[in-house]
Design a protein around this motif. Structure first.
Motif: not given
Length: 361
Positions: A58-63, A120-130, A139-148
């Protein structure tokens, strides 16, 4: 009155599984506690083959997102189609962006083909820091509503503690003054040639430079000078081997050409060592200048050489003080605090309503 059954743990799969040579995933998933169960997805094809069954993922964590293509034989189109089928079947995807772009030319080309679709596909884009977020946004058009943003934890308890004098005796470095270490995989983006040149230009007769780690093919032609001050230990290093070279070192040098997240810098701090490195996002997240290290402008003509000269002039005592400060700072990266944030994220995703169907651009 009958007691209600305890809620079923949220189940996630992660891909790829790099735990054999990188402790990050083991530390992350161990920190989640009993309400979230993580297991590796050994075969990327299995992501959709279980669809419709009770055991379906149900949930995939892609690295590291290029692994299914580089190592699993998927084309970029098939990779994105598989993720699209998984998501349209009710699955959720968290993608950790570990690198601004992968480190080899082939994987960079693949990443450039798939990252637009991934965003487009992922629910969450995870980054480690500000700092990582700021760099990624350039470098990327990040959808900020998906960023954690969830920090990278420390490596406490993974690597044995070894005394500096003991490590130096084992490595025949008793007479050395200042020891500089380039650790981990020796790759082109870590600029080993530039570090060697800077060391030869600035080091005294009693200083030493250690290059310790597996040499990747993109630096197979790395030329080592015939100079006894430069010590190369190329090959796989055990946790004890790594602890030993870190313990022997005064300065951990990380002259990256780019870095979004630096596990090597966090490991240096975990083992009580200051960092000399380039002013990149991954190091800006970890190093506080001048308390725990020094960052230099890599665009300056002699940025690395000037920074290394100043560091060597300061000497081991100044860098030992930075190491102590680094050890204090890295305690804030305790997985006991980071784990609950991940757990809340996975539990939130597991209870999400099914989303609208999506297709890749």
């Amino acid at each position: 009155m009958l007691n209600a059954a305890p809620p079923r743990p949220a189940e996630i799969r992660f891909f790829p599984d790099y735990r054999d040579f990188n402790p990050y995933q083991a530390l992350l998933y161990r920190s989640l506690g009993p309400t979230v169960v993580a297991s590796p997805l050994a075969n990327f094809e299995a992501l959709t083959s279980e669809a419709g069954t009770e055991n379906a993922t149900k949930i995939l964590h892609l690295h590291w997102e290029t692994a299914a293509i580089s190592n699993g034989g998927f084309s970029p189109e098939a990779f994105l189609d598989t993720l699209s089928q998984f998501r349209n079947g009710g699955g959720r995807i968290v993608w950790t962006m570990h690198n601004l772009l992968p480190h080899t030319a082939r994987e960079r080309a693949v990443a450039e083909q798939i990252r637009g679709g991934l965003l487009t596909l992922v629910d969450i884009v995870h980054l480690h820091s500000l700092p990582a977020l700021a760099a990624a946004m350039q470098h990327h058009a990040l959808p900020l509503n998906k960023v954690r943003i969830i920090p990278h934890g420390n490596y406490d308890g993974i690597y044995p503690a070894i005394l500096r004098d003991k490590a130096r005796a084992v490595l025949d470095l008793d007479a050395a003054r200042t020891v500089v270490l380039l650790p981990g995989q020796i790759r082109a983006y870590k600029a080993p040639s530039a570090l060697i040149d800077a060391f030869l230009e600035t080091a005294g007769p009693d200083d030493r430079l250690i290059l310790a780690g597996y040499r990747v093919s993109d630096v197979a032609d790395l030329s080592l000078p015939d100079d006894p001050r430069i010590i190369a230990s190329f090959g796989f290093l055990t946790n004890e081997d790594l602890s030993q070279v870190y313990a022997a070192a005064d300065i951990v040098a990380l002259p990256y050409t780019d870095s979004l997240t630096s596990g090597s810098a966090i490991l240096a701090q975990t083992l009580g060592r200051g960092v000399l490195g380039s002013d990149t996002a991954g190091l800006r997240d970890v190093v506080t200048t001048p308390a725990t290290g020094v960052l230099y402008d890599q665009d300056a003509p002699d940025g690395l050489a000037d920074a290394l000269q100043a560091a060597l002039n300061e000497g081991p005592e100044t860098w030992a003080a930075r190491g102590k400060e680094a050890l204090q700072a890295v305690r804030a990266r305790d997985w006991a605090m980071i784990g609950p944030t991940w757990r809340a994220l996975f539990e939130e995703l597991s209870h999400m309503h099914q989303h609208a169907r999506v297709s890749t651009p």
